[in-house]
Each structure stands twice: as structure tokens, then as C-alpha cells.
Design an enzyme around this catalytic site. Structure first.
Site, PDB file in Angstrom:
ATOM      1  N   ASN A 199      -6.006  -9.171  -7.689  1.00 22.71           N
ATOM      2  CA  ASN A 199      -6.041  -9.926  -6.448  1.00 22.71           C
ATOM      3  C   ASN A 199      -7.338 -10.700  -6.250  1.00 22.71           C
ATOM      4  OD1 ASN A 199      -6.547  -6.968  -6.275  1.00 22.71           O
ATOM      5  ND2 ASN A 199      -7.459  -7.513  -4.321  1.00 22.71           N
ATOM      6  N   SER A 244       0.834  -1.204   0.000  1.00 25.18           N
ATOM      7  CA  SER A 244       0.000   0.000   0.000  1.00 25.18           C
ATOM      8  C   SER A 244       0.870   1.257   0.000  1.00 25.18           C
ATOM      9  CB  SER A 244      -0.905   0.025   1.233  1.00 25.18           C
ATOM     10  OG  SER A 244      -1.739  -1.107   1.230  1.00 25.18           O
ATOM     11  N   CYS A 297     -10.376  -6.392   2.033  1.00 22.54           N
ATOM     12  CA  CYS A 297     -10.758  -5.022   2.381  1.00 22.54           C
ATOM     13  C   CYS A 297     -12.253  -4.804   2.217  1.00 22.54           C
ATOM     14  CB  CYS A 297     -10.015  -4.024   1.521  1.00 22.54           C
ATOM     15  SG  CYS A 297      -8.374  -4.563   1.112  1.00 22.54           S
ATOM     16  N   GLN A 315       0.454  -8.954  -6.487  1.00 19.97           N
ATOM     17  CA  GLN A 315       0.031 -10.348  -6.635  1.00 19.97           C
ATOM     18  C   GLN A 315       0.947 -11.147  -7.565  1.00 19.97           C
ATOM     19  OE1 GLN A 315      -2.388 -12.179  -5.139  1.00 19.97           O
ATOM     20  NE2 GLN A 315      -2.980 -10.444  -3.856  1.00 19.97           N
ATOM     21  N   THR A 320      14.885   4.783  10.182  1.00 19.67           N
ATOM     22  CA  THR A 320      15.801   3.657  10.342  1.00 19.67           C
ATOM     23  C   THR A 320      15.203   2.433   9.658  1.00 19.67           C
ATOM     24  OG1 THR A 320      16.575   4.581  12.405  1.00 19.67           O
ATOM     25  CG2 THR A 320      17.014   2.239  12.054  1.00 19.67           C
TER      26      THR A 320
HETATM   27  C1  LIG Z   1      -2.206  -7.000  -0.793  1.00 24.52           C
HETATM   28  C2  LIG Z   1      -2.207  -6.049  -1.928  1.00 24.52           C
HETATM   29  C3  LIG Z   1      -1.800  -4.708  -1.753  1.00 24.52           C
HETATM   30  C4  LIG Z   1      -1.435  -4.153  -0.401  1.00 24.52           C
HETATM   31  O1  LIG Z   1      -0.215  -4.654   0.081  1.00 24.52           O
HETATM   32  P1  LIG Z   1       0.112  -4.504   1.648  1.00 24.52           P
HETATM   33  O2  LIG Z   1       1.527  -4.957   1.768  1.00 24.52           O
HETATM   34  O3  LIG Z   1      -0.839  -5.390   2.355  1.00 24.52           O
HETATM   35  O4  LIG Z   1      -0.054  -3.064   1.983  1.00 24.52           O
HETATM   36  C5  LIG Z   1      -1.791  -3.893  -2.849  1.00 24.52           C
HETATM   37  N1  LIG Z   1      -2.142  -4.343  -4.060  1.00 24.52           N
HETATM   38  C6  LIG Z   1      -2.529  -5.614  -4.280  1.00 24.52           C
HETATM   39  C7  LIG Z   1      -2.881  -6.056  -5.651  1.00 24.52           C
HETATM   40  C8  LIG Z   1      -2.575  -6.505  -3.214  1.00 24.52           C
HETATM   41  O5  LIG Z   1      -2.981  -7.760  -3.425  1.00 24.52           O
END
Ligand SMILES: *Cc1c(COP(=O)(O)O)cnc(C)c1O
Length: 394
Positions: free
Chosen positions: A152, A73, A326, A180, A238
Site C-alpha cells: 500500500n 482489516s 495509519c 491493494q 445480519t
Molecule cells: C486499506 C488496507 C487494509 C485495511 O482495509 P480496511 O477495509 O480499511 O480495513 C488492509 N491491507 C491493506 C494492504 C490495505 O491497503
């Protein structure tokens, strides 16, 4: 997790034992700050460097083009907001797809509030981006195209190289959310005309809370976090040394095992898909059959409520998802399933099963039996199903 059958690898994966083992000394022995001069610090610094090299090699890019972030994210947010700000003097138009992860969609919504214009390109009924529509959406003030590598929810893999070529020909930046895809299928950033790419450790057997953004040399993106000189001044704070060591190890293992894992996953995926299609009536496979992640199965079952199906699967120890983690908990059907043209009531009866290389055929059998039984029960309770059967079955 004892008897549980874990079929939600698109939500997250178990951290591989070798990854945990590689990380441990960086909590206890080599806990020094990578910016320090003494040797406990330089050991940590060396480990961060090594992880960066490993990851760069898997993409065929330069080591200093990889920037560690706190996950997928963050990488998506950074790429979109920084690119928008860096190139806004050239234009304020961005193009993305209707089926992106919320990390991209909600960042686009934020940019719209800040005065940018975003075009959301459609996908076809299989979930593949409409390239002609993408070309038509391009304007003289378009500065950025962001299209995910693989979806996803329904697992569709986009024609990334072609999209990248369209962007590059016109001097538009191209970002791809490869969360993904990375670690699951081969990606060559240069050949595929990718300018920025996001990935996340916990989607390929690495730890959570660590990811990276690839930024091609020459892009003048602003820093994500201001402060110290970490990540070449672009992402202060860090370093998460154990996390970085973990994602590096996970990337190394993923590259080594990619072919073998893909083969195993594909066999399980196809077996599961086949049995569900043959044995459960009134279902529909969502997503493209060929251009699809090796681990993704997504079905809609008519006259079934997805949430009930999930809860009853959970009671049998089966972990699955109704779409994206989500959106579960909200009553809105998945934006991805709506974008491929499913009516609300059918989108509501959807189930995503994402397999991993450690799953077994016996688990697939137990899962199919469980789905058959539960779908049957739920349909028995459905007045809509009763009506349908009365009208359609002589
Ligand atoms: C899981 C996912 C994210 C978010 O990744 P995080 O490391 O959980 O923040 C973003 N894009 C896709 C397509 C995902 O499957």
C-alpha cells in the site's frame, strides 16, 4: 470536492455513482432480512447471493468460498488468527514479510503474545520479498505464510504465485492481503496457489466497511463471529446487504474496466514519476519500477519533512499521503521505507501519490508545480540543505 486534486487512492476511493445507485434500493425498498421467508427478505438474500457469485467469478473460485466481512482489516484478522488456532497442533510458527499492512503485522504481534513465533522476512531495496530467505525461514512447525499481494505504500507487487507454490509444496497454508491489488489487477486464486485472500470494497470504488475473505474449500477455520448461521455459520450477524450489493457492483465494474483503468493510471503514474525525477533534484523513487501497481508513485525528497510537505500540498488542495494513513500522526517513519533500507531522515521526507482513472494530466502538471515550489521552500529553510549545498555545489 471542488478544486481538490485527489491523489490518495491507496487510502480510499470515491464510491462510484453506479455503486451508490445499486445500493440505494437495499436501504429503502428491499430492507428485509435475508434470513426471512417473505419476499422482501428473499430479494435481499438474492442480492447477497448475486454479489457473492460476481466476486467468486472474478477470482475463478467457487461461490461458497467467499465470506463477507466488515472490511480488509477484519478479513486479515480472521485469516491469521483462525488459521493459527486451527493448525496449532501441527506447529506454532508463522512467516510474513516486514512490509505488511498493520492489519497483518499487529495481528502477528497479538499471536506472538499468545505463544506463536513469527518470522518477518526481508524485502530487497526495491521492496520485493527475498524468496531464498523465505525458503530458509520455513521450519517443520511452520503452519502459515502471509504475504501481501501489493504494497500500500510503495506499490510493489510480490511474486505471489511462486510464494504460493513454495507454501503448497510444503503443506503450509498461504494467505495474501490483496486489498491493494483486488479490482486493480487480474488475480486467479487457484492458479496462484492462494488458500486465503483478503480484499476491501473501499479500495476499488466500493463502499467502506465491507470486504471479503476467500477461504479455499477444505480449510477448517473457526468462525469469526459466533451467533446466527449467516455466511455458512462462519461469520454471524445480519448481513450488511447494501454494502454487499455495493462491493458486488464495484467488483463487476472493476473487472469490466480493469484494462482501461490500468492503462490510464499507468500513463498518469509514469508522467508524474518522469516529471518529478527530471525536475526535482535529490529525490529517490521508492519501490520497484516494473513490478508495481499501476497507480502508485512514492518519492523521498532529501532535506524535506514529509508532514510539512503534506500540509502545504493540502493548502493547495492536493490530497496525498506520507506513507500509510495509519502511520501519519506518529513520528515514526514508515516501517516499509525502513525495510527497503532508507535511513530515518530520508524516510521522513517521503510522499505517496496514488492516482485514479479519473485524474487528468492537467492535475499531474499542477501537482508537479506545487511539489517543486514547496520542496524548494522547505529546503530554503533547512540548515542541513544549506550545509549540503555549501559542501557539494561549487
Ligand atoms: C486499506 C488496507 C487494509 C485495511 O482495509 P480496511 O477495509 O480499511 O480495513 C488492509 N491491507 C491493506 C494492504 C490495505 O491497503
Amino acid at each position: 470536492m471542488g478544486q481538490t486534486i485527489y491523489l490518495d487512492h491507496a487510502a480510499t476511493t470515491k464510491t462510484s455513482p453506479q455503486v451508490v445507485e445499486a445500493m440505494l434500493p437495499y436501504f429503502t425498498d428491499y430492507y428485509g432480512n435475508p434470513s426471512s421467508i417473505y419476499s422482501a427478505g428473499s430479494a435481499a438474500k438474492g442480492a447477497v447471493m448475486k454479489a457473492r457469485e460476481t466476486i467468486a467469478a472474478t477470482l475463478g473460485v467457487k461461490t461458497n468460498e467467499i465470506y463477507f466481512t466488515a472490511g480488509g482489516s477484519e478479513a486479515d484478522n480472521w485469516a491469521l488468527v483462525a488459521a493459527a488456532e486451527a493448525y496449532e497442533s501441527k506447529g506454532k510458527h508463522i512467516i510474513t514479510s516486514k512490509i505488511e499492512h498493520h492489519a497483518v503485522l499487529h495481528t502477528c504481534a497479538y499471536l506472538e503474545k499468545r505463544g506463536f513465533e513469527v518470522t518477518y522476512v526481508n524485502v530487497d531495496e526495491n521492496g520485493i520479498l527475498k524468496l531464498e530467505e523465505l525458503k530458509h525461514a520455513i521450519r517443520p512447525d511452520t503452519i502459515l505464510i502471509s504475504v501481501m499481494f501489493a504494497n500500500n505504500e510503495i506499490g510493489t507487487v510480490q511474486p505471489i504465485k511462486e510464494i504460493g507454490a513454495i507454501a503448497r509444496e510444503r503443506g503450509i497454508l498461504f494467505h495474501t492481503d490483496a486489498v491493494q491489488a483486488y479490482g486493480h489487477m487480474p488475480i486467479r486464486a487457484e492458479e496462484m496457489n492462494i488458500d486465503m485472500l483478503s480484499a476491501s470494497g473501499h479500495k476499488f470504488y466500493g463502499p467502506k466497511g465491507i470486504g471479503f475473505l476467500y477461504i479455499r474449500t477444505g480449510l477448517k477455520l473457526r468462525s469469526f463471529l459466533h451467533g446466527g448461521q449467516q455466511e455458512r455459520g462462519r461469520r454471524a450477524g445480519t448481513e450488511n446487504v447494501p454494502g454487499i450489493v455495493g462491493i458486488g457492483k464495484a467488483a463487476e465494474l472493476a473487472a469490466e474496466r480493469m484494462e482501461e483503468n490500468e492503462k490510464k493510471e499507468r500513463a498518469l503514474r509514469d508522467y508524474l514519476t518522469d516529471r518529478i525525477e527530471k525536475e526535482i533534484p535529490y529525490c529517490r523513487l521508492n519501490g520497484d519500477r516494473e513490478r508495481r501497481l499501476s497507480n502508485n508513485v512514492n518519492f523521498s525528497f532529501r532535506f524535506v519533512e514529509g508532514e510539512s510537505l503534506l500540509i502545504m500540498l493540502d493548502m493547495k488542495g492536493i490530497c496525498a499521503s506520507s506513507g500509510s494513513a495509519c502511520t501519519s500522526g506518529s513520528l515514526d517513519p514508515s516501517h516499509v521505507l525502513l525495510a527497503v533500507g532508507l535511513p530515518h531522515e530520508i524516510a521522513h521526507g517521503s510522499l505517496r501519490l496514488t492516482v485514479g482513472a479519473e485524474n487528468t494530466r492537467e492535475e499531474m502538471d499542477r501537482t508537479v508545480e506545487a511539489i517543486k515550489e514547496i520542496v524548494g521552500k522547505l529546503r530554503e529553510m533547512s540548515p542541513l540543505y544549506e550545509d549540503f549545498i555549501k559542501k557539494n555545489v561549487p
